[in-house]
Design an enzyme around this catalytic site. Structure first.
Site, PDB file in Angstrom:
ATOM      1  N   ASP A  33       0.792  -1.306   0.005  1.00  0.00           N
ATOM      2  CA  ASP A  33      -0.075  -0.064   0.043  1.00  0.00           C
ATOM      3  C   ASP A  33       0.990   1.458  -0.093  1.00  0.00           C
ATOM      4  O   ASP A  33       1.910   1.255   0.551  1.00  0.00           O
ATOM      5  CB  ASP A  33      -0.960  -0.012   1.315  1.00  0.00           C
ATOM      6  CG  ASP A  33      -2.106   1.005   1.070  1.00  0.00           C
ATOM      7  OD1 ASP A  33      -2.406   1.429  -0.217  1.00  0.00           O
ATOM      8  OD2 ASP A  33      -2.787   1.343   2.110  1.00  0.00           O
ATOM      9  N   GLY A  34       0.201   2.187  -0.525  1.00  0.00           N
ATOM     10  CA  GLY A  34       1.079   3.697  -0.440  1.00  0.00           C
ATOM     11  C   GLY A  34       1.596   3.861  -1.648  1.00  0.00           C
ATOM     12  O   GLY A  34       2.345   5.138  -1.702  1.00  0.00           O
ATOM     13  N   ASN A  35       1.541   3.423  -2.822  1.00  0.00           N
ATOM     14  CA  ASN A  35       2.046   3.954  -4.036  1.00  0.00           C
ATOM     15  C   ASN A  35       1.564   5.480  -4.577  1.00  0.00           C
ATOM     16  O   ASN A  35       2.357   6.173  -4.852  1.00  0.00           O
ATOM     17  CB  ASN A  35       1.698   2.865  -5.225  1.00  0.00           C
ATOM     18  CG  ASN A  35       2.334   1.675  -5.198  1.00  0.00           C
ATOM     19  OD1 ASN A  35       3.285   1.526  -4.337  1.00  0.00           O
ATOM     20  ND2 ASN A  35       1.883   0.625  -5.837  1.00  0.00           N
ATOM     21  N   ARG A  46      -0.243   9.545  -9.698  1.00  0.00           N
ATOM     22  CA  ARG A  46      -0.297   8.188  -8.803  1.00  0.00           C
ATOM     23  C   ARG A  46       0.281   7.135  -9.392  1.00  0.00           C
ATOM     24  O   ARG A  46       0.795   6.166  -8.779  1.00  0.00           O
ATOM     25  CB  ARG A  46      -1.852   8.030  -8.534  1.00  0.00           C
ATOM     26  CG  ARG A  46      -2.386   8.751  -7.635  1.00  0.00           C
ATOM     27  CD  ARG A  46      -3.980   8.302  -7.301  1.00  0.00           C
ATOM     28  NE  ARG A  46      -4.134   6.976  -7.193  1.00  0.00           N
ATOM     29  CZ  ARG A  46      -3.905   6.681  -5.721  1.00  0.00           C
ATOM     30  NH1 ARG A  46      -3.725   7.501  -4.937  1.00  0.00           N
ATOM     31  NH2 ARG A  46      -4.008   5.276  -5.429  1.00  0.00           N
ATOM     32  N   HIS A  50       3.038   3.590  -8.665  1.00  0.00           N
ATOM     33  CA  HIS A  50       2.695   2.216  -9.164  1.00  0.00           C
ATOM     34  C   HIS A  50       4.145   1.432 -10.054  1.00  0.00           C
ATOM     35  O   HIS A  50       4.543   0.632  -9.797  1.00  0.00           O
ATOM     36  CB  HIS A  50       1.445   1.939 -10.014  1.00  0.00           C
ATOM     37  CG  HIS A  50       0.075   2.339  -9.189  1.00  0.00           C
ATOM     38  ND1 HIS A  50      -0.011   1.950  -7.923  1.00  0.00           N
ATOM     39  CD2 HIS A  50      -0.701   2.871  -9.637  1.00  0.00           C
ATOM     40  CE1 HIS A  50      -1.055   2.317  -7.616  1.00  0.00           C
ATOM     41  NE2 HIS A  50      -1.599   3.026  -8.617  1.00  0.00           N
ATOM     42  N   SER A  78      -7.158  -5.515  -5.916  1.00  0.00           N
ATOM     43  CA  SER A  78      -8.177  -6.057  -5.156  1.00  0.00           C
ATOM     44  C   SER A  78      -9.481  -6.200  -6.069  1.00  0.00           C
ATOM     45  O   SER A  78      -9.546  -5.420  -6.961  1.00  0.00           O
ATOM     46  CB  SER A  78      -8.599  -5.379  -3.825  1.00  0.00           C
ATOM     47  OG  SER A  78      -9.073  -3.995  -3.936  1.00  0.00           O
ATOM     48  N   ASN A  81     -10.601  -2.685  -6.114  1.00  0.00           N
ATOM     49  CA  ASN A  81     -10.030  -1.606  -6.861  1.00  0.00           C
ATOM     50  C   ASN A  81     -10.421  -1.161  -8.222  1.00  0.00           C
ATOM     51  O   ASN A  81     -10.006  -0.171  -8.845  1.00  0.00           O
ATOM     52  CB  ASN A  81      -8.362  -1.960  -6.942  1.00  0.00           C
ATOM     53  CG  ASN A  81      -7.598  -2.071  -5.804  1.00  0.00           C
ATOM     54  OD1 ASN A  81      -6.706  -2.920  -5.326  1.00  0.00           O
ATOM     55  ND2 ASN A  81      -7.907  -1.065  -4.891  1.00  0.00           N
ATOM     56  N   ARG A 210      -5.469  -1.948   8.440  1.00  0.00           N
ATOM     57  CA  ARG A 210      -6.612  -2.691   8.136  1.00  0.00           C
ATOM     58  C   ARG A 210      -6.286  -3.683   7.305  1.00  0.00           C
ATOM     59  O   ARG A 210      -5.235  -3.794   6.516  1.00  0.00           O
ATOM     60  CB  ARG A 210      -7.655  -1.714   7.636  1.00  0.00           C
ATOM     61  CG  ARG A 210      -7.293  -0.918   6.453  1.00  0.00           C
ATOM     62  CD  ARG A 210      -8.783  -0.291   5.900  1.00  0.00           C
ATOM     63  NE  ARG A 210      -8.221   0.797   4.830  1.00  0.00           N
ATOM     64  CZ  ARG A 210      -8.099   1.948   5.051  1.00  0.00           C
ATOM     65  NH1 ARG A 210      -7.922   2.578   6.329  1.00  0.00           N
ATOM     66  NH2 ARG A 210      -7.449   2.775   3.961  1.00  0.00           N
ATOM     67  N   ILE A 211      -6.981  -4.627   6.831  1.00  0.00           N
ATOM     68  CA  ILE A 211      -6.878  -5.888   6.192  1.00  0.00           C
ATOM     69  C   ILE A 211      -7.436  -5.688   4.677  1.00  0.00           C
ATOM     70  O   ILE A 211      -6.967  -6.347   3.722  1.00  0.00           O
ATOM     71  CB  ILE A 211      -7.617  -6.946   6.723  1.00  0.00           C
ATOM     72  CG1 ILE A 211      -7.178  -7.419   8.013  1.00  0.00           C
ATOM     73  CG2 ILE A 211      -7.690  -8.446   5.964  1.00  0.00           C
ATOM     74  CD1 ILE A 211      -5.806  -7.687   8.217  1.00  0.00           C
TER      75      ILE A 211
HETATM   76  C1  IPE Z   1      -5.488  -2.809  -0.545  1.00  0.00           C
HETATM   77  O1  IPE Z   1      -5.200  -1.440  -0.713  1.00  0.00           O
HETATM   78  C2  IPE Z   1      -5.189  -3.423  -1.821  1.00  0.00           C
HETATM   79  C3  IPE Z   1      -4.123  -3.548  -2.672  1.00  0.00           C
HETATM   80  C4  IPE Z   1      -2.859  -3.355  -1.962  1.00  0.00           C
HETATM   81  C5  IPE Z   1      -4.021  -4.142  -3.614  1.00  0.00           C
HETATM   82  P1  IPE Z   1      -6.086  -0.492  -1.055  1.00  0.00           P
HETATM   83  O2  IPE Z   1      -5.441   0.823  -1.089  1.00  0.00           O
HETATM   84  O3  IPE Z   1      -7.118  -0.592  -2.118  1.00  0.00           O
HETATM   85  O4  IPE Z   1      -7.063  -0.524   0.510  1.00  0.00           O
HETATM   86  P2  IPE Z   1      -7.973   0.579   1.181  1.00  0.00           P
HETATM   87  O5  IPE Z   1      -8.822   1.109   0.078  1.00  0.00           O
HETATM   88  O6  IPE Z   1      -7.142   1.703   1.387  1.00  0.00           O
HETATM   89  O7  IPE Z   1      -8.783  -0.311   2.118  1.00  0.00           O
HETATM   90  C1  IPE Z   2      -1.271  -0.023  -3.569  1.00  0.00           C
HETATM   91  O1  IPE Z   2      -0.939   1.700  -3.527  1.00  0.00           O
HETATM   92  C2  IPE Z   2      -1.329  -0.233  -4.775  1.00  0.00           C
HETATM   93  C3  IPE Z   2      -2.795  -0.806  -5.124  1.00  0.00           C
HETATM   94  C4  IPE Z   2      -3.679  -0.617  -4.345  1.00  0.00           C
HETATM   95  C5  IPE Z   2      -3.104  -1.341  -6.628  1.00  0.00           C
HETATM   96  P1  IPE Z   2      -2.262   2.602  -3.559  1.00  0.00           P
HETATM   97  O2  IPE Z   2      -2.696   2.910  -5.090  1.00  0.00           O
HETATM   98  O3  IPE Z   2      -3.479   2.142  -2.744  1.00  0.00           O
HETATM   99  O4  IPE Z   2      -1.921   4.011  -2.781  1.00  0.00           O
HETATM  100  P2  IPE Z   2      -2.416   4.925  -1.845  1.00  0.00           P
HETATM  101  O5  IPE Z   2      -2.911   3.957  -0.671  1.00  0.00           O
HETATM  102  O6  IPE Z   2      -3.492   5.535  -2.510  1.00  0.00           O
HETATM  103  O7  IPE Z   2      -1.432   5.789  -1.332  1.00  0.00           O
HETATM  104 MG    MG Z   3      -4.191   2.385  -0.687  1.00  0.00          MG
END
Ligand code: IPE
Ligand code: IPE
Ligand code: MG
Length: 259
Positions: A33-35, A46, A50, A78, A81, A210-211
């Site tokens: 998470d956090g890309n 964004r 990735h 997910s 997503n 969270r999960i």
């Molecule tokens: C969980 O991250 C899914 C993946 C890392 C692929 P999300 O960024 O989608 O989760 P939420 O929306 O913050 O719960």
């Molecule tokens: C995780 O990073 C990658 C995926 C869910 C595909 P995010 O795209 O959720 O990055 P944030 O959480 O918005 O920073």
């Molecule tokens: Mg995220």
């Protein structure tokens, strides 16, 4: 120069503990998470996050394989997503193509076998092709399993398992009294992992605790670690630190003894 620390931040006041190579978690699952936040902090789109996150996948895969991890499960996309803007979803759908086109030789060199869980039939044709090719090209590898969760959701997984079991009961192949945990395990997407199906350690980057619909059944007794780094900043040292923290935990599985 700042001294690099290889011990858990939480226990930073205690003497540094070294990584115990005899107690490496067999199955590590990561919510990458956090890309997006990584990119936004740099005033980048964004998708730049990735792209950088894909490099981290490479680094962490090799590091985990060298440490002797047996299964590395990475949450890449997910079932929720799809709610994101189509430009971002499209970019994410291209990433496996890019990833495998450059990385399969390294996977083979490191004896890493690719596996996928999730409904990949909803992915674009070319993405499915790239994934299936990578599975085929690494099928002979018997080292670490690199298991991508792609269009994966824990509730979707359980729903599909329940449907299959209901079907077996309807056909008279199974009596309801026979439904036990092993029957359910066999219908989950982690079934090919056998006794390694349940992660020993779950890591989520970027501070969210969270999960997010990941491995709902399999995480029942996993150790959970939420680390502050955004996924693109996570590296080999972060992985080692997480494992050291894991090695300091006392797993009881409802009992009283450690492990
Ligand atoms: C969980 O991250 C899914 C993946 C890392 C692929 P999300 O960024 O989608 O989760 P939420 O929306 O913050 O719960
Ligand atoms: C995780 O990073 C990658 C995926 C869910 C595909 P995010 O795209 O959720 O990055 P944030 O959480 O918005 O920073
Ligand atoms: Mg995220």
């Amino acid at each position: 120069m700042e001294e690099k620390r290889l011990f858990s931040k939480k226990n930073a006041a205690e003497p540094p503990t070294a990584l115990d190579l005899n107690r490496i978690p067999k199955h590590i699952a990561i919510i990458m998470d956090g890309n997006g936040r990584w990119a936004q902090k740099r005033h980048l789109p964004r998708v730049a996050g990735h792209k950088q996150g894909m490099q981290t996948v490479k680094t962490v895969t090799i590091a985990a394989s060298r440490l002797g991890v047996k299964v590395l499960t990475l949450y890449a996309f997910s079932t929720e997503n799809w709610k994101r803007p189509s430009s971002e979803v499209n970019y994410l759908m291209q990433l496996p193509i890019r990833f495998f086109s450059t990385f399969v030789p390294d996977l083979v060199k490191n004896n890493v076998r690719v596996m996928v869980m999730g409904d990949i039939s909803r992915l674009p044709e070319k993405t499915q092709q790239a994934v299936n090719d990578a599975i085929a090209d690494t099928a002979h590898c018997d080292g670490m399993v690199l298991n991508f969760a792609l269009n994966y959701g824990g509730r979707d997984e359980i729903t599909r398992a329940v449907k299959k079991i209901a079907d077996q009961v309807k056909k008279g192949e199974l009596d309801p009294s026979q439904v036990d945990e092993s029957v359910i395990n066999r219908q989950l997407m982690t079934a090919p992992l056998g006794e390694l199906a349940d992660p020993d350690l779950l890591i989520r980057t970027s501070g969210e605790e969270r999960i997010s619909n990941f491995l709902l059944w399999q995480l029942a007794y996993s150790e959970l670690e939420f680390v502050p780094e955004h996924w693109p900043d996570f590296d080999e040292e972060s992985l080692q630190r997480a494992i050291i923290e894991f090695q300091g935990r006392h797993r009881r599985f409802g009992g009283l003894k450690n492990e």
